[in-house]
Design a protein around this motif. Structure first.
Motif, PDB file in Angstrom:
ATOM      1  N   ARG A  59       0.824  -1.209   0.000  1.00  0.00           N
ATOM      2  CA  ARG A  59       0.000   0.000   0.000  1.00  0.00           C
ATOM      3  C   ARG A  59       0.857   1.257   0.000  1.00  0.00           C
ATOM      4  NH1 ARG A  59      -3.278  -3.003   3.668  1.00  0.00           N
ATOM      5  NH2 ARG A  59      -2.243  -1.970   5.417  1.00  0.00           N
ATOM      6  N   ALA A  60       1.968   1.200   0.743  1.00  0.00           N
ATOM      7  CA  ALA A  60       2.850   2.368   0.761  1.00  0.00           C
ATOM      8  C   ALA A  60       3.470   2.620  -0.612  1.00  0.00           C
ATOM      9  CB  ALA A  60       3.957   2.161   1.801  1.00  0.00           C
ATOM     10  N   VAL A  61       3.852   1.519  -1.285  1.00  0.00           N
ATOM     11  CA  VAL A  61       4.424   1.677  -2.628  1.00  0.00           C
ATOM     12  C   VAL A  61       3.382   2.229  -3.594  1.00  0.00           C
ATOM     13  CG1 VAL A  61       5.379   0.420  -4.590  1.00  0.00           C
ATOM     14  CG2 VAL A  61       6.180  -0.091  -2.282  1.00  0.00           C
ATOM     15  N   ARG A  62       2.142   1.667  -3.521  1.00  0.00           N
ATOM     16  CA  ARG A  62       1.090   2.179  -4.389  1.00  0.00           C
ATOM     17  C   ARG A  62       0.766   3.628  -4.065  1.00  0.00           C
ATOM     18  NH1 ARG A  62      -1.264  -2.952  -3.418  1.00  0.00           N
ATOM     19  NH2 ARG A  62      -2.664  -2.020  -1.868  1.00  0.00           N
ATOM     20  N   ARG A  63       0.756   3.937  -2.778  1.00  0.00           N
ATOM     21  CA  ARG A  63       0.487   5.322  -2.397  1.00  0.00           C
ATOM     22  C   ARG A  63       1.584   6.249  -2.893  1.00  0.00           C
ATOM     23  NH1 ARG A  63       0.859   4.667   2.616  1.00  0.00           N
ATOM     24  NH2 ARG A  63      -1.207   3.717   2.860  1.00  0.00           N
ATOM     25  N   GLU A  64       2.838   5.748  -2.780  1.00  0.00           N
ATOM     26  CA  GLU A  64       3.952   6.573  -3.256  1.00  0.00           C
ATOM     27  C   GLU A  64       3.871   6.791  -4.762  1.00  0.00           C
ATOM     28  OE1 GLU A  64       8.864   6.548  -3.196  1.00  0.00           O
ATOM     29  OE2 GLU A  64       7.706   4.913  -2.272  1.00  0.00           O
ATOM     30  N   LYS A  65       3.508   5.712  -5.476  1.00  0.00           N
ATOM     31  CA  LYS A  65       3.364   5.867  -6.929  1.00  0.00           C
ATOM     32  C   LYS A  65       2.160   6.729  -7.281  1.00  0.00           C
ATOM     33  CE  LYS A  65       5.559   1.502  -8.270  1.00  0.00           C
ATOM     34  NZ  LYS A  65       5.360   0.204  -8.967  1.00  0.00           N
ATOM     35  N   PRO A  69       4.067  13.689  -8.031  1.00  0.00           N
ATOM     36  CA  PRO A  69       3.566  14.950  -8.603  1.00  0.00           C
ATOM     37  C   PRO A  69       2.884  14.765  -9.959  1.00  0.00           C
ATOM     38  CG  PRO A  69       5.745  15.270  -7.668  1.00  0.00           C
ATOM     39  CD  PRO A  69       5.465  13.798  -7.594  1.00  0.00           C
ATOM     40  N   GLY A  70       3.440  13.848 -10.769  1.00  0.00           N
ATOM     41  CA  GLY A  70       2.822  13.635 -12.079  1.00  0.00           C
ATOM     42  C   GLY A  70       1.422  13.070 -11.983  1.00  0.00           C
ATOM     43  N   ASN A  71       1.241  12.031 -11.111  1.00  0.00           N
ATOM     44  CA  ASN A  71      -0.097  11.439 -10.957  1.00  0.00           C
ATOM     45  C   ASN A  71      -1.078  12.409 -10.323  1.00  0.00           C
ATOM     46  OD1 ASN A  71       0.592   9.003 -12.111  1.00  0.00           O
ATOM     47  ND2 ASN A  71       1.231   8.092 -10.185  1.00  0.00           N
ATOM     48  N   VAL A  72      -0.587  13.147  -9.310  1.00  0.00           N
ATOM     49  CA  VAL A  72      -1.472  14.134  -8.672  1.00  0.00           C
ATOM     50  C   VAL A  72      -1.912  15.189  -9.684  1.00  0.00           C
ATOM     51  CG1 VAL A  72      -1.553  15.972  -6.944  1.00  0.00           C
ATOM     52  CG2 VAL A  72      -0.540  13.756  -6.370  1.00  0.00           C
TER      53      VAL A  72
END
Length: 379
Positions: A59-65, A69-72
């Protein structure tokens, strides 16, 4: 009787010992089973803890990905676009249905036209369509968005009829117009940023593509006739059998008679004239029109020292008469007579070497005689 009782007591003792052994075995077995059950429980709990840690890490990796900034930016822009559509579309529907209920589809059509054209810009960028196609789609998208924004602004001003003060109605109109125009603009800026980001991933490839495109443009501009003929040759050949570069080389040879692209008859003539000028300059610097092969042979096979002549004469020193200084020196010694003047007769002197004859002919301005070859070389 006593022996029977003794046997009976012995049997009872044996039975008691067996029962004790059975109880001890069962107790040991239960302890072993309990230990195994506890061990399995501990392993199961440890595995559950590891699974929970792995899920937390995933979950942390998915959250980090996800929160990069690009995804946000990408997802946040889509969220703003959705909110702007939700804010602007109802106002248009109300505006047109207030005129007549059959005008209901106009609002979604106008708003949808802006979004469809904006999506068309993204598709054109993805397919690398010509620039004029992208700008045409941008103009159409902004035109539809501007028309929708004007409608929403007028609807905002009409809220005064529903009890809204003029200042509030003006603010509502400006807000509706802003979100109507802002949605397509945000989407276009998003697509522009994504395109630049994709180009920045491989700048070398982008620079190479731009340089190739500029080269093709210059080639079409400078050699338009050759390019047209090359394209006609490609269209005449079976599909995929003739490359453009090969067709261009063939077209160049048809136009200019040479298989070297860039060379023309005028350039070939200029090249030949330059070579002749260089040869003449080299001959003038060497003093005589001696070829490179002749100079090389003179270095490899020099003439004998006996044949070296003085400037201004083609005869050897032994064939010349004595000067006036010789008799004076001889007279000073005394006792010796002055020798008679030297007179040449046939066969009393060494014949001229062919090289000397050639040099004399060159000095007189004549054409040198061809010297026969000896051992494969001309002397």
């Amino acid at each position: 009787m006593s022996s029977w009782f003794e046997e009976r007591r012995a049997d009872k003792r044996v039975d008691a010992q067996e029962r004790r052994a059975d109880r001890e075995f069962e107790a040991k077995l239960r302890r072993t089973e309990r230990r195994e059950a506890k061990k399995e429980q501990r392993e199961e709990k440890a595995q559950q803890r590891r699974d929970r840690a792995a899920r937390r890490q995933a979950r942390a990796v998915r959250r980090e990905k996800t929160l990069t900034p690009g995804n946000v930016y990408r997802k946040g822009t889509l969220g703003l676009v959705a909110l702007s559509a939700l804010a602007s579309l109802p106002a248009q529907i109300i505006h047109f249905t207030a005129i007549h209920w059959m005008l209901f589809p106009i609002g979604p059509a106008v708003e949808g036209a802006a979004w469809v054209m904006a999506a068309g810009v993204a598709y054109a960028d993805e397919r690398r369509l010509p620039m004029w196609v992208r700008w045409l789609l941008r103009v159409l998208s902004l035109s539809a968005a501007g028309f929708a924004a004007n409608i929403n602004y007028q609807y905002g001003l009409s809220l005064t009829a529903h009890g809204v003060d003029p200042a509030g109605a003006r603010v509502a109109g400006i807000g509706l117009a802003a979100v109507t125009l802002g949605g397509p603009l945000f989407f276009e800026v998003r697509q522009w940023v994504l395109t630049l980001t994709a180009a920045a991933v491989d700048p070398k490839k982008r620079a190479e593509d731009k340089a190739r495109a500029a080269h093709e443009k210059k080639r079409r501009k400078h050699h338009e006739d050759v390019v047209k003929l090359a394209r006609r040759l490609m269209s005449a050949a079976p599909y995929g059998t003739l490359r453009f570069e090969a067709a261009f080389a063939a077209a160049w040879e048809i136009f200019y008679g040479t298989g070297t692209p860039g060379m023309t008859p005028a350039l070939h003539a200029q090249q030949l004239a330059s070579r002749q000028s260089l040869t003449a300059a080299m001959d003038e610097a060497n003093g005589s029109p001696v070829s490179t092969r002749g100079r090389l042979l003179e270095r490899l096979h020099p003439a004998p020292s006996v044949l070296i002549h003085r400037p201004g004469s083609s005869q050897v020193a032994s064939d010349l008469p004595p000067t006036s200084e010789s008799p004076q020196k001889v007279a000073q010694k005394g006792g010796r007579k002055t020798p008679p003047p030297h007179r040449r007769s046939k066969g009393d002197a060494v014949p001229f070497h062919p090289i000397a004859k050639n040099e004399a002919a060159l000095e007189r301005g004549g054409s040198p005689r061809r010297i026969p070859a000896v051992n494969g070389h001309h002397h």
